[in-house]
Design an enzyme around this catalytic site. Structure first.
Site, PDB file in Angstrom:
ATOM      1  N   GLY A 129      -7.148   0.019   3.928  1.00 57.15           N
ATOM      2  CA  GLY A 129      -6.298  -1.124   3.616  1.00 57.15           C
ATOM      3  C   GLY A 129      -7.051  -2.438   3.685  1.00 57.15           C
ATOM      4  O   GLY A 129      -6.790  -3.364   2.904  1.00 57.15           O
ATOM      5  N   ASP A 130      -8.002  -2.536   4.600  1.00 57.13           N
ATOM      6  CA  ASP A 130      -8.809  -3.754   4.714  1.00 57.13           C
ATOM      7  C   ASP A 130      -9.676  -3.941   3.475  1.00 57.13           C
ATOM      8  O   ASP A 130      -9.863  -5.064   2.995  1.00 57.13           O
ATOM      9  CB  ASP A 130      -9.685  -3.690   5.964  1.00 57.13           C
ATOM     10  N   GLY A 159      -0.528   4.277   0.261  1.00 55.74           N
ATOM     11  CA  GLY A 159      -1.418   5.326   0.757  1.00 55.74           C
ATOM     12  C   GLY A 159      -2.234   5.918  -0.376  1.00 55.74           C
ATOM     13  O   GLY A 159      -2.737   5.190  -1.242  1.00 55.74           O
ATOM     14  N   GLY A 197      -1.854   4.706  -4.108  1.00 59.14           N
ATOM     15  CA  GLY A 197      -2.342   3.444  -4.648  1.00 59.14           C
ATOM     16  C   GLY A 197      -1.593   2.229  -4.154  1.00 59.14           C
ATOM     17  O   GLY A 197      -1.198   2.144  -2.991  1.00 59.14           O
ATOM     18  N   SER A 223       0.841  -1.195   0.000  1.00 61.04           N
ATOM     19  CA  SER A 223       0.000   0.000   0.000  1.00 61.04           C
ATOM     20  C   SER A 223       0.875   1.243   0.000  1.00 61.04           C
ATOM     21  O   SER A 223       1.770   1.385   0.834  1.00 61.04           O
ATOM     22  CB  SER A 223      -0.908  -0.001   1.236  1.00 61.04           C
TER      23      SER A 223
END
Length: 306
Positions: free
Chosen positions: A248-249, A219, A222, A217
């Site tokens: 993120g999940d 942030g 992308g 990730s």
């Protein structure tokens, strides 16, 4: 079905305040409670995407009872949580409406006994028999062995079930060595694992440590993926304002759903980026804004860095 594991489940509490100031009293303008922990957030997004999903992990005490009550109201998620004597942790997110920033407070979680861990392993083995894929997500509660995720990865492989691992620190280091199909660290977790803060070589290095694919990730920028088929970076067309908790999940849910559906890597990353952005635009983790999802999904830019 898809199985999600949240060993350290949580009651997610979100407070909204006009402005968050140190050393000051605050009047809360809104409060919400959700069943939480990374894997439970993943399960709720998977269910919203139309997948059959079962959530397991530990839960206990008054907070755990509320988690189960709220989870029962989440359409499409089957509750297979395992009781423990301790009390499920709470996580508190304070959203500053003036800046849009979120401040997070996470309790450590209940102490899990050796007997409770053994009971969970039995239940996990039973659930694997009906699983098409499994997501192992989040921190380890006190008492659970630091190599727990490596044990769970190997058990899944013995059952022929692919694994996505999303954790950090020593649990990630040991889990990677068990060769999961995919890991999804953020930049800080990747740097801790590899010792490098340069995302591209660090992502490739993490793959050499055992994972078949590594999706990092970045942030708001992308996702970056190193896989056996190549390396891709997927970026949203714009930065979405809102609460990033759970973004993120949702990316994990996008990756896992695409894995089960057998779509190619560019589409996997496109889906994950769009879901992540749509979660920022939603009021709470485990939810996503459908309009933002469709808008971003149609405009994600996927490239192959060298």
């Amino acid at each position: 079905m898809i199985l999600t594991v949240t060993l350290n489940s949580a009651l997610d509490v979100t407070y909204r305040v006009p402005r968050l100031l140190p050393h000051a009293s605050h009047r809360i303008t809104a409060v919400s409670e959700r069943p939480g922990g990374k894997g439970i957030n993943v399960a709720r997004v998977l269910a919203a995407l139309g997948h059959e999903v079962t959530a397991t992990g530990f839960t206990g005490g008054p907070a755990g009872s509320l988690v189960r009550e709220l989870l029962a109201a989440s359409p499409g998620v089957v509750d297979a949580l395992v009781p423990c004597a301790g009390t499920t942790r709470r996580t508190v997110a304070v959203v500053d409406d003036a800046s849009g920033d979120t401040t997070q407070f996470n309790e450590p979680g209940p102490l899990i006994t050796a007997e409770e861990w053994s009971s969970f392993l039995v239940r996990y083995g039973q659930l694997l028999a009906g699983a098409r894929a499994v997501a192992l997500c989040g921190s380890l509660p006190p008492g659970v062995p630091v190599g727990a995720y490596a044990v769970l990865v190997r058990a899944a492989h013995a059952a022929g079930v692919p694994v996505l691992l999303d954790t950090s620190g020593e649990a990630l280091r040991r889990g990677v060595a068990a060769r999961p199909e995919m890991i999804k660290p953020n930049g800080a977790e990747l740097a801790e694992l590899t010792g490098s803060r340069d995302p591209l070589p660090a992502t490739r290095d993490a793959r050499r440590r055992g994972a078949h694919a590594v999706v990092t990730s970045l942030g708001p920028a992308g996702l970056l993926a190193a896989t056996a088929q190549g390396t891709w970076q997927a970026a949203p067309p714009r930065t979405v304002a809102g609460n990033p908790t759970g973004a993120g999940d949702s990316a994990v849910a996008g990756l896992l759903s695409a894995l089960v559906e057998g779509v190619d890597w560019p589409e996997r990353l496109t889906r994950a980026v769009a879901l992540s952005a749509a979660t920022v635009a939603a009021p709470a983790a485990g939810e996503f804004d459908p309009r933002t999802y469709e808008e971003v999904r149609g405009s994600v830019k996927v490239t192959q860095p060298q």
